[in-house]
Write a protein that holds these residues in place. Structure first.
Motif, PDB file in Angstrom:
ATOM      1  N   LEU A  14      38.223  39.239  36.123  1.00  0.00           N
ATOM      2  CA  LEU A  14      39.679  39.158  36.081  1.00  0.00           C
ATOM      3  C   LEU A  14      40.177  37.719  36.010  1.00  0.00           C
ATOM      4  O   LEU A  14      41.376  37.488  35.856  1.00  0.00           O
ATOM      5  CB  LEU A  14      40.289  39.870  37.288  1.00  0.00           C
ATOM      6  N   GLU A  15      39.264  36.748  36.109  1.00  0.00           N
ATOM      7  CA  GLU A  15      39.659  35.360  35.839  1.00  0.00           C
ATOM      8  C   GLU A  15      40.037  35.189  34.376  1.00  0.00           C
ATOM      9  O   GLU A  15      40.746  34.246  34.019  1.00  0.00           O
ATOM     10  CB  GLU A  15      38.519  34.418  36.216  1.00  0.00           C
ATOM     11  N   GLU A  16      39.534  36.093  33.519  1.00  0.00           N
ATOM     12  CA  GLU A  16      39.953  36.127  32.120  1.00  0.00           C
ATOM     13  C   GLU A  16      41.315  36.834  32.064  1.00  0.00           C
ATOM     14  O   GLU A  16      41.430  38.020  32.389  1.00  0.00           O
ATOM     15  CB  GLU A  16      38.917  36.876  31.267  1.00  0.00           C
ATOM     16  N   ALA A  17      42.348  36.100  31.662  1.00  0.00           N
ATOM     17  CA  ALA A  17      43.717  36.599  31.749  1.00  0.00           C
ATOM     18  C   ALA A  17      43.973  37.832  30.902  1.00  0.00           C
ATOM     19  O   ALA A  17      44.881  38.617  31.191  1.00  0.00           O
ATOM     20  CB  ALA A  17      44.691  35.484  31.347  1.00  0.00           C
ATOM     21  N   LEU A  41      23.463  29.316  38.857  1.00  0.00           N
ATOM     22  CA  LEU A  41      24.021  30.369  38.013  1.00  0.00           C
ATOM     23  C   LEU A  41      25.272  29.870  37.300  1.00  0.00           C
ATOM     24  O   LEU A  41      25.924  28.932  37.764  1.00  0.00           O
ATOM     25  CB  LEU A  41      24.376  31.580  38.872  1.00  0.00           C
ATOM     26  N   PRO A  42      25.659  30.497  36.190  1.00  0.00           N
ATOM     27  CA  PRO A  42      26.941  30.165  35.559  1.00  0.00           C
ATOM     28  C   PRO A  42      28.084  30.361  36.554  1.00  0.00           C
ATOM     29  O   PRO A  42      28.057  31.279  37.369  1.00  0.00           O
ATOM     30  CB  PRO A  42      27.032  31.169  34.407  1.00  0.00           C
ATOM     31  N   ALA A  43      29.083  29.493  36.483  1.00  0.00           N
ATOM     32  CA  ALA A  43      30.172  29.518  37.454  1.00  0.00           C
ATOM     33  C   ALA A  43      31.425  30.198  36.931  1.00  0.00           C
ATOM     34  O   ALA A  43      32.382  30.424  37.672  1.00  0.00           O
ATOM     35  CB  ALA A  43      30.520  28.084  37.880  1.00  0.00           C
ATOM     36  N   THR A  44      31.466  30.530  35.650  1.00  0.00           N
ATOM     37  CA  THR A  44      32.657  31.156  35.084  1.00  0.00           C
ATOM     38  C   THR A  44      32.245  32.337  34.233  1.00  0.00           C
ATOM     39  O   THR A  44      31.079  32.475  33.869  1.00  0.00           O
ATOM     40  CB  THR A  44      33.438  30.174  34.186  1.00  0.00           C
ATOM     41  N   SER A  84      46.515  38.524  42.557  1.00  0.00           N
ATOM     42  CA  SER A  84      45.136  38.395  43.034  1.00  0.00           C
ATOM     43  C   SER A  84      44.363  39.677  42.748  1.00  0.00           C
ATOM     44  O   SER A  84      44.935  40.763  42.624  1.00  0.00           O
ATOM     45  CB  SER A  84      45.120  38.099  44.532  1.00  0.00           C
ATOM     46  N   ALA A  85      43.045  39.543  42.659  1.00  0.00           N
ATOM     47  CA  ALA A  85      42.202  40.695  42.369  1.00  0.00           C
ATOM     48  C   ALA A  85      42.115  41.605  43.591  1.00  0.00           C
ATOM     49  O   ALA A  85      41.830  41.151  44.705  1.00  0.00           O
ATOM     50  CB  ALA A  85      40.810  40.242  41.953  1.00  0.00           C
ATOM     51  N   VAL A  86      42.357  42.892  43.389  1.00  0.00           N
ATOM     52  CA  VAL A  86      42.274  43.889  44.455  1.00  0.00           C
ATOM     53  C   VAL A  86      41.181  44.885  44.080  1.00  0.00           C
ATOM     54  O   VAL A  86      41.281  45.583  43.071  1.00  0.00           O
ATOM     55  CB  VAL A  86      43.611  44.630  44.648  1.00  0.00           C
ATOM     56  N   ARG A  87      40.158  44.950  44.907  1.00  0.00           N
ATOM     57  CA  ARG A  87      39.058  45.868  44.645  1.00  0.00           C
ATOM     58  C   ARG A  87      39.281  47.165  45.390  1.00  0.00           C
ATOM     59  O   ARG A  87      39.422  47.175  46.614  1.00  0.00           O
ATOM     60  CB  ARG A  87      37.736  45.237  45.054  1.00  0.00           C
ATOM     61  N   GLY A  88      39.312  48.277  44.649  1.00  0.00           N
ATOM     62  CA  GLY A  88      39.496  49.575  45.269  1.00  0.00           C
ATOM     63  C   GLY A  88      38.230  50.027  45.968  1.00  0.00           C
ATOM     64  O   GLY A  88      37.154  49.446  45.797  1.00  0.00           O
ATOM     65  N   PRO A  89      38.319  51.077  46.767  1.00  0.00           N
ATOM     66  CA  PRO A  89      37.119  51.584  47.451  1.00  0.00           C
ATOM     67  C   PRO A  89      36.083  52.066  46.446  1.00  0.00           C
ATOM     68  O   PRO A  89      36.427  52.478  45.331  1.00  0.00           O
ATOM     69  CB  PRO A  89      37.657  52.747  48.295  1.00  0.00           C
ATOM     70  N   PRO A 110      30.948  43.814  34.549  1.00  0.00           N
ATOM     71  CA  PRO A 110      32.066  44.054  35.473  1.00  0.00           C
ATOM     72  C   PRO A 110      31.639  44.772  36.755  1.00  0.00           C
ATOM     73  O   PRO A 110      32.322  44.670  37.771  1.00  0.00           O
ATOM     74  CB  PRO A 110      33.021  44.929  34.647  1.00  0.00           C
ATOM     75  N   SER A 111      30.521  45.493  36.706  1.00  0.00           N
ATOM     76  CA  SER A 111      30.025  46.118  37.924  1.00  0.00           C
ATOM     77  C   SER A 111      29.447  45.080  38.877  1.00  0.00           C
ATOM     78  O   SER A 111      29.529  45.224  40.101  1.00  0.00           O
ATOM     79  CB  SER A 111      28.957  47.165  37.584  1.00  0.00           C
TER      80      SER A 111
END
Length: 398
Positions: free
Chosen positions: A110-113, A395-398, A154-159, A102-103
């Motif tokens: 987050l594509e994984e529901a 690379l893997p796409a998912t 949608s995915a929101v990335r914090g600072p 995840p890093s």
């Protein structure tokens, strides 16, 4: 009632204590949250064990939180299985992924529901903030050091969250772990412990520079001595395996740790990682102090057997430094492990042979020297992997 927080470590073939989850769980506010660690390696049916832990908080307790440490590769499959089972069978559960994968891929996870949020890099303060937001019924999107879904999905990335000094984080609470079970599985009373996070260096095959931005923080020697002294009284270990990526980053700190272990009479051997350039700079008296305090083995990464390849992978050491460290290990009676990697992208057969020759040279110096050889794996986010992708690797796409 306290919110139940279950931290899960997916199955693996080794039995190192889950120190990342231990650090995160120890930093949680126990007055508001009940923390349990479930290790898939210790369970016959990991999914059932996680579900039971999540449901054990009581009918009136706030919705539980499931935190999973996810390493790139096979553990992803089990992390998905456990996450989906939790979402399907435990009402109100929040699922948070942390760790290396995840890093590297905060939005992709987050594509994984079944995953509600991901934590990037150092997780203690970020995870504590996620729990605070859940308690206050605030959105997770925008949390520093984390990525979560916004109002539109949608995915929101914090600072990015700065790397926090370890002196400001909670001591590791080993009562969260079944320490004796790990001793039994290891076949010795070996405690895993970490005294630093991050790495200053830039190795092109390693994800650490991408994740931690070449930053490093370490515990002061006094705290290391205090914690290990207490843990030795509680668990009577006879060996410590320091899991720091670069234990010898601060030579003054290492000398201080050796002095603390000796002064507190922590009767235990220990093992740690060392870079060859660090070993060359370590004063002779510090080598001797480490040996007196119980140092039994060093892991000194070499990776390649030609200076050309060492330079290409940005290891920033000289092979002569490796040999000088080996000689010092011999002089002080310290065992050593010298790992190598072969088959870097575009590496020639001659380069691989040179690596094997250098490994044989080191192994011949002492029966206490080991020279394991690994195949290069294109770990996502690293410069060598990006180079391979430009050359056509997919690379893997998912």
């Amino acid at each position: 009632m306290r919110r139940r927080v279950v931290l899960y470590n997916p199955s693996a073939v080794f039995f190192t204590m889950p120190l990342g989850l231990l650090a995160v769980g120890s930093h949680v506010d126990r007055s508001r949250h009940e923390v349990l660690v479930v290790d898939g390696r210790l369970e016959e049916d990991p999914v059932t064990a996680v579900l039971a832990a999540l449901r054990g908080g009581g009918r009136d307790a706030p919705g539980p939180v499931l935190g999973i440490s996810v390493l790139t590769g096979a553990p992803i499959r089990e992390a998905i299985e456990v996450s989906r089972a939790a979402k399907e069978r435990v009402p109100g559960v929040t699922v948070v992924w942390g760790g290396w994968h995840p890093s590297l891929f905060p939005e992709g996870c987050l594509e994984e529901a079944s995953v509600d949020a991901t934590v990037q890099a150092q997780g203690e303060e970020t995870f504590a903030e996620i729990l605070r937001r859940l308690d206050a019924d605030e959105p997770l999107a925008g949390c520093a050091g984390a990525t979560a879904r916004g109002a539109d999905g949608s995915a929101v990335r914090g600072p990015a969250r700065p790397l926090a000094p370890l002196s400001g984080l909670a001591p590791h609470d080993y009562s969260l772990l079944p320490v004796e079970r790990y001793f039994a599985l290891k076949g010795r009373r070996q405690l895993d412990f970490v005294t630093s996070q991050g790495c200053h260096f830039r190795c092109a095959f390693c994800a650490d520079p991408f994740v931690f931005g070449r930053k490093w923080v370490g515990m002061p020697p006094e705290r290391v001595g205090e914690e290990l002294g207490r843990l030795h009284r509680e668990h009577a270990f006879d060996d410590v395996n320091f899991q720091d990526e670069t234990f010898f980053t601060s030579l003054e700190r290492v000398a201080g740790i050796a002095e603390e272990l000796t002064r507190r009479k922590v009767s235990s051997t220990w093992a740690a990682t060392m870079r060859a350039d660090q070993g060359e700079r370590l004063p002779e008296e510090a080598w001797a102090a480490c040996k007196r305090s119980g140092l039994r083995r060093l892991l000194i990464g070499v990776e390649a057997g030609t200076q050309e390849m060492v330079d290409r992978i940005r290891k920033d050491i000289r092979l002569e430094q490796v040999l000088r460290c080996a000689e010092r290990c011999l002089r002080h009676g310290i065992a050593a492990q010298f790992p190598f990697i072969v088959c870097f992208p575009g590496e020639s057969d001659a380069s691989v042979e040179a690596t094997l020759d250098f490994a044989r040279r080191l192994a011949a110096m002492s029966p206490t020297f080991q020279t394991p050889v690994f195949f290069f794996k294109p770990y996502p986010g690293t410069p060598l992997t990006e180079e391979a992708v430009r050359a056509g690797f997919r690379l893997p796409a998912t």
